[in-house]
Design an enzyme around this catalytic site. Structure first.
Site, PDB file in Angstrom:
ATOM      1  CD1 TRP A  21      -2.017   2.199   0.449  1.00  0.00           C
ATOM      2  CD2 TRP A  21      -2.696   1.492   2.451  1.00  0.00           C
ATOM      3  NE1 TRP A  21      -2.931   3.110   0.921  1.00  0.00           N
ATOM      4  CE2 TRP A  21      -3.366   2.704   2.147  1.00  0.00           C
ATOM      5  CE3 TRP A  21      -2.976   0.861   3.660  1.00  0.00           C
ATOM      6  CZ2 TRP A  21      -4.293   3.294   3.021  1.00  0.00           C
ATOM      7  CZ3 TRP A  21      -3.897   1.447   4.518  1.00  0.00           C
ATOM      8  CH2 TRP A  21      -4.547   2.657   4.206  1.00  0.00           C
ATOM      9  CE1 TYR A  57      -4.385  -0.452  -0.845  1.00  0.00           C
ATOM     10  CE2 TYR A  57      -2.765  -2.148  -1.303  1.00  0.00           C
ATOM     11  CZ  TYR A  57      -3.865  -1.707  -0.602  1.00  0.00           C
ATOM     12  OH  TYR A  57      -4.442  -2.527   0.334  1.00  0.00           O
ATOM     13  CE1 TYR A 218      -6.693  -2.915   6.704  1.00  0.00           C
ATOM     14  CE2 TYR A 218      -7.693  -4.937   5.881  1.00  0.00           C
ATOM     15  CZ  TYR A 218      -7.804  -3.606   6.276  1.00  0.00           C
ATOM     16  OH  TYR A 218      -9.032  -2.983   6.237  1.00  0.00           O
ATOM     17  CE  LYS A 229      12.222   2.196  14.293  1.00  0.00           C
ATOM     18  NZ  LYS A 229      12.640   1.677  12.967  1.00  0.00           N
ATOM     19  NE  ARG A 242       1.225   7.229   8.769  1.00  0.00           N
ATOM     20  CZ  ARG A 242       2.510   6.906   8.753  1.00  0.00           C
ATOM     21  NH1 ARG A 242       2.949   5.933   9.539  1.00  0.00           N
ATOM     22  NH2 ARG A 242       3.356   7.536   7.965  1.00  0.00           N
ATOM     23  N   GLY A 294       4.375  -3.342   5.548  1.00  0.00           N
ATOM     24  CA  GLY A 294       4.858  -2.454   4.497  1.00  0.00           C
ATOM     25  C   GLY A 294       6.270  -1.986   4.790  1.00  0.00           C
ATOM     26  NE  ARG A 296       6.646   5.529   3.076  1.00  0.00           N
ATOM     27  CZ  ARG A 296       5.893   6.334   2.343  1.00  0.00           C
ATOM     28  NH1 ARG A 296       6.042   6.360   1.038  1.00  0.00           N
ATOM     29  NH2 ARG A 296       4.992   7.113   2.890  1.00  0.00           N
ATOM     30  CD  GLN A 300      11.174   1.557   6.441  1.00  0.00           C
ATOM     31  OE1 GLN A 300      10.217   1.303   5.711  1.00  0.00           O
ATOM     32  NE2 GLN A 300      11.397   2.770   6.920  1.00  0.00           N
TER      33      GLN A 300
END
Length: 327
Positions: A21, A57, A218, A229, A242, A294, A296, A300
Site C-alpha cells: 500500500w 494503491y 493487515y 518510533k 494518519r 509495508g 519504504r 525496513q
C-alpha cells in the site's frame, strides 16, 4: 522465513508478507519508486516471497512497482496477492470516499464489483503486474449494489480461465465469506488486526478456524504506531491520512508507547526490535495465518522479515496479552 498454506489450498505464502500500500504512495504522502522496487526485491532475497497489492494503491502505481520488482524473479517462486472492487475511473456502485491521487488531483473512489468490472479489473492488473496469472484475487471491500453471488460468478470464471489461482475476500464478515464461498471457494479473508484492534476475535476468527479459512492481518503495526518510533507531536507528510486518525493523536500515542516500553524487554532479550515483536505476536494469534508489513526501503523489509525468526513462549504471549488488557 516460515510459510503457511492459505485455507485448504496448496498456495504457501510467507508468514510476513510484503504490504505494498505505502509503495503506491496514495494516502501515505507519496512514494519513491526506486526504493520501493528495491524493498520488494530485498524481501524476496530473505524469503518474503509473497506480495500484497491493489489497483487502488496509487491508482495503478503499486501494481506497476510490484510488476517492475518481480520481472527478473522466477514467477513460480513469487506469490502475487492483489485485489479488485475499488474504482477511481468509474462512477458506479457505492461511493467510498472523496480523495486525491498522487498528483493532488481530486478523485472519487467507488466500491463496485459487477461482473464486467471484475473481468476488466483483472485484465488491467495482469498488464500492470506483467504476469499472466494472479495467485490470490481478493475483493477489496464489500459493496451493496452487486449481489455477492454475481461478483463471485465472475471470479469463478477467471479461475476457470487460469487468470487467477485462488479467490479471497477482504473486510468481509463471517456471513459474507460464507455466502461467497457457496459460489467460489474462498481461501482467506484479509482484515485489519493488531494489538490495538482485535474486534475480529469475537466472530470472524472462530468462523475461519472452524471452516479452515485463513486470516491475513493487515495494519498489524497500526501503520507504524506499534513500532514505538512515533512520538507525541509527530509531524506527518502532507497527504498522510494518519494525521487525522484518533489513534495518532498525542494522548493515544503516549499511552501506546508506555505499553510498548513494558513489553520491550521481551524484544531486547532476543536482540529484536519492537516492530519485530509485534509482527511475531500477530502471527502467533489463533486463526491468523500471515501478517502484512509495508516498507519504504530495503532495510525496513529485511528487518520485517526477521520477525519470523523470533521465539515467543506461551508465557511471553500471556504477559503481552495481560498488559494489552490494561489499555
Amino acid at each position: 522465513m516460515e510459510y503457511r498454506k492459505l485455507g485448504k489450498s496448496d498456495l504457501s505464502v510467507s508468514v510476513i508478507t510484503f504490504g505494498a500500500w505505502a509503495a503506491g504512495g496514495w494516502m501515505w504522502g507519496g512514494t519513491e519508486r526506486k526504493q520501493s522496487v528495491e524493498a520488494i526485491k530485498a524481501g524476496y532475497e530473505v524469503g518474503m516471497t509473497s506480495i500484497d497489492t491493489a489497483p487502488i494503491y496509487g491508482q495503478g502505481t503499486s501494481e506497476e512497482i510490484v510488476g517492475e520488482a518481480i520481472k527478473d524473479l522466477p514467477r513460480d517462486k513469487v506469490q502475487i496477492l492483489t485485489k479488485f472492487g475499488m474504482r477511481w475511473d468509474l462512477t458506479k456502485g457505492d461511493l467510498a470516499m472523496h480523495s486525491k491521487d498522487n498528483s493532488g488531483k481530486a478523485i472519487d473512489i467507488y466500491k463496485y464489483a459487477g461482473k464486467e468490472s471484475v473481468i476488466y479489473e483483472c485484465e488491467q492488473s495482469l498488464k500492470r503486474l506483467g504476469t499472466d496469472y494472479i495467485d490470490l484475487y481478493q475483493i477489496h471491500w464489500p459493496e451493496t449494489v452487486t449481489p455477492i453471488h454475481e461478483t463471485f460468478e465472475a471470479v469463478a470464471r477467471l479461475k476457470e480461465q487460469g487468470k487467477i489461482r485462488y479467490a479471497a475476500v477482504c473486510n468481509y464478515s463471517a456471513s459474507q465469506v460464507s455466502e461467497a464461498d457457496l459460489v467460489c471457494e474462498i481461501v482467506s479473508d484479509q482484515v485489519p488486526y493488531s494489538m490495538m484492534n482485535r474486534k475480529i476475535e469475537e466472530e470472524l476468527v472462530p468462523y475461519c478456524i472452524n471452516s479452515q479459512k485463513s486470516i491475513l492481518a493487515y495494519s498489524p503495526m497500526e501503520r507504524g504506531l506499534l513500532t514505538g518510533k512515533i512520538k507525541p507531536g509527530h509531524s506527518f507528510a502532507e497527504g498522510d491520512a494518519r494525521s487525522e486518525m484518533k489513534i495518532y493523536q498525542p494522548e493515544s500515542i503516549e499511552k501506546v508507547n508506555a505499553f510498548l516500553q513494558k513489553i520491550k524487554p521481551i524484544a531486547d532479550e532476543q536482540g529484536a526490535t519492537l516492530a519485530q515483536l509485534v509482527l511475531k505476536w500477530t502471527i502467533e494469534q489463533p486463526g491468523i495465518t500471515i501478517a502484512l508489513a509495508g516498507a519504504r526501503n530495503a532495510e525496513q523489509t529485511i528487518q520485517n522479515a526477521k520477525a519470523a525468526e523470533l521465539k515467543l513462549t506461551s508465557q511471553h504471549i500471556e504477559f503481552i496479552n495481560s498488559e494489552l488488557s490494561k489499555l
